[in-house]
Design a protein around this motif. Structure first.
Motif, PDB file in Angstrom:
ATOM      1  N   PRO A  53       3.376   1.325   3.572  1.00  0.00           N
ATOM      2  CA  PRO A  53       2.980   0.523   2.049  1.00  0.00           C
ATOM      3  C   PRO A  53       1.238   1.429   1.524  1.00  0.00           C
ATOM      4  O   PRO A  53       0.934   1.746   2.286  1.00  0.00           O
ATOM      5  CB  PRO A  53       2.923  -1.001   2.681  1.00  0.00           C
ATOM      6  CG  PRO A  53       2.319  -0.368   4.513  1.00  0.00           C
ATOM      7  CD  PRO A  53       3.955   0.739   4.021  1.00  0.00           C
ATOM      8  N   ILE A  54       0.818   1.007   0.754  1.00  0.00           N
ATOM      9  CA  ILE A  54      -0.580   1.061   0.221  1.00  0.00           C
ATOM     10  C   ILE A  54      -0.940  -0.212   0.340  1.00  0.00           C
ATOM     11  O   ILE A  54      -0.296  -0.654   0.574  1.00  0.00           O
ATOM     12  CB  ILE A  54      -0.534   0.581  -1.049  1.00  0.00           C
ATOM     13  CG1 ILE A  54      -0.327   2.246  -1.844  1.00  0.00           C
ATOM     14  CG2 ILE A  54      -2.004   1.016  -1.423  1.00  0.00           C
ATOM     15  CD1 ILE A  54      -0.284   2.552  -3.444  1.00  0.00           C
ATOM     16  N   ASP A 103       1.408  -2.943  -6.175  1.00  0.00           N
ATOM     17  CA  ASP A 103       1.944  -1.597  -5.463  1.00  0.00           C
ATOM     18  C   ASP A 103       2.848  -2.404  -4.598  1.00  0.00           C
ATOM     19  O   ASP A 103       3.701  -1.159  -3.620  1.00  0.00           O
ATOM     20  CB  ASP A 103       0.646  -1.183  -5.092  1.00  0.00           C
ATOM     21  CG  ASP A 103       0.036  -0.870  -6.521  1.00  0.00           C
ATOM     22  OD1 ASP A 103       0.628   0.152  -7.404  1.00  0.00           O
ATOM     23  OD2 ASP A 103      -0.951  -0.395  -5.864  1.00  0.00           O
ATOM     24  N   GLY A 155       1.887  -4.111  -2.097  1.00  0.00           N
ATOM     25  CA  GLY A 155       0.860  -2.973  -1.119  1.00  0.00           C
ATOM     26  C   GLY A 155       1.192  -4.434   0.035  1.00  0.00           C
ATOM     27  O   GLY A 155       1.211  -5.334  -0.158  1.00  0.00           O
TER      28      GLY A 155
END
Length: 272
Positions: free
Chosen positions: A5-6, A58, A60
């Protein structure tokens, strides 16, 4: 292997601590594709709204170092509402320290950086004192915060090191009748220069002990009282030319002399 993940690194200061911890964690996954986005100087709730919205878009994660309680609680509230995992890096340990010692935190962002800056200034000053010790490079005289002058064995070197631990750059110059002082010495503002004076008898004892500790004869001219008086007369002449303050170090500990130098130096700073 799943996609990493970001990770959004959020801080109310530079964000170095949060990024370092995050990188330490991601390094355990042997994956060089980790994308870390740093959000420094987060100062109000709108910044938190923005980063949570980006993390949600995202899919994230957020890792954060926020020291102010209202910002920490807002981050938790918004992240939970949007089902975003947000990890508080320093909050829990701050709370635990507070519960154990009972002291209220300062809640000042960036204090670790201030400590680091302070440490590096001290190291820089110590290296400066070593480099420009005993007049080995006169160029240091004009770069120094403080310049110490005196005949041999007047505690110039230990005093330089003591002041360096106070983050002051100190150069010291030995005065010898046969050697002209470096011209830079006469270009230094007099208030930055300090002459260290000592009684001939005390200096004679110090030098004799020094020679004996080196396994040499204590009858050398270095420890001869007439020679010492000649050196001190020369010292007085140079000090008179420079017009700098003089401290009698005869019966003073290094710490005592250092306090006199520091007080004089700080008083002159306040005048500027």
């Amino acid at each position: 292997m799943g996609k990493m993940p970001i990770i959004y690194v959020v801080s109310d200061s530079v964000g170095e601590t949060a990024e370092l911890v995050t990188k330490a964690a991601t390094s355990q996954f042997n994956n060089g594709d980790v994308k870390i986005k740093r959000f420094p100087y987060v100062e109000d709730t709108s910044h938190i709204d923005e980063v949570v919205a980006l993390a949600k878009m995202d899919n994230g994660l957020i890792a954060y170092t926020l020291v102010k309680p209202n910002m920490r609680s807002y981050m938790i509230e918004v992240a939970n509402k949007e089902n975003i995992f947000a990890y508080d890096i320093i909050g829990p340990i701050m709370d635990q320290i507070q519960s154990i010692c009972g002291n209220e935190p300062l809640y000042e962002p960036g204090n670790v950086r201030k400590l680091d800056d302070d440490y590096f200034k001290k190291i820089e000053a110590i290296e400066f004192a070593v480099k420009y010790d005993d007049g080995r490079d006169p160029r240091g005289i004009l770069k120094a915060d403080i310049v110490l002058i005196g005949v041999s064995r007047t505690s110039k070197t230990p005093l330089s090191q003591y002041l360096a631990h106070k983050r002051l750059k100190v150069a010291n110059v030995p005065l010898v009748p046969e050697v002209d002082p470096p011209e830079e010495l006469f270009l230094v503002p007099p208030e930055k220069c300090f002459g260290l004076k000592i009684s001939p008898e005390k200096l004679n004892n110090i030098r004799r002990e020094r020679l004996i500790s080196l396994g040499l004869s204590d009858s050398a001219s270095y420890a001869n009282i007439e020679r010492i008086k000649e050196e001190i007369t020369y010292f007085d002449k140079i000090v008179e030319q420079i017009k700098c303050p003089v401290i009698d170090v005869t019966n003073k500990a290094v710490e005592e002399t250092a306090n006199l130098v520091l007080n004089h130096y700080r008083r002159n700073l306040l005048k500027d």
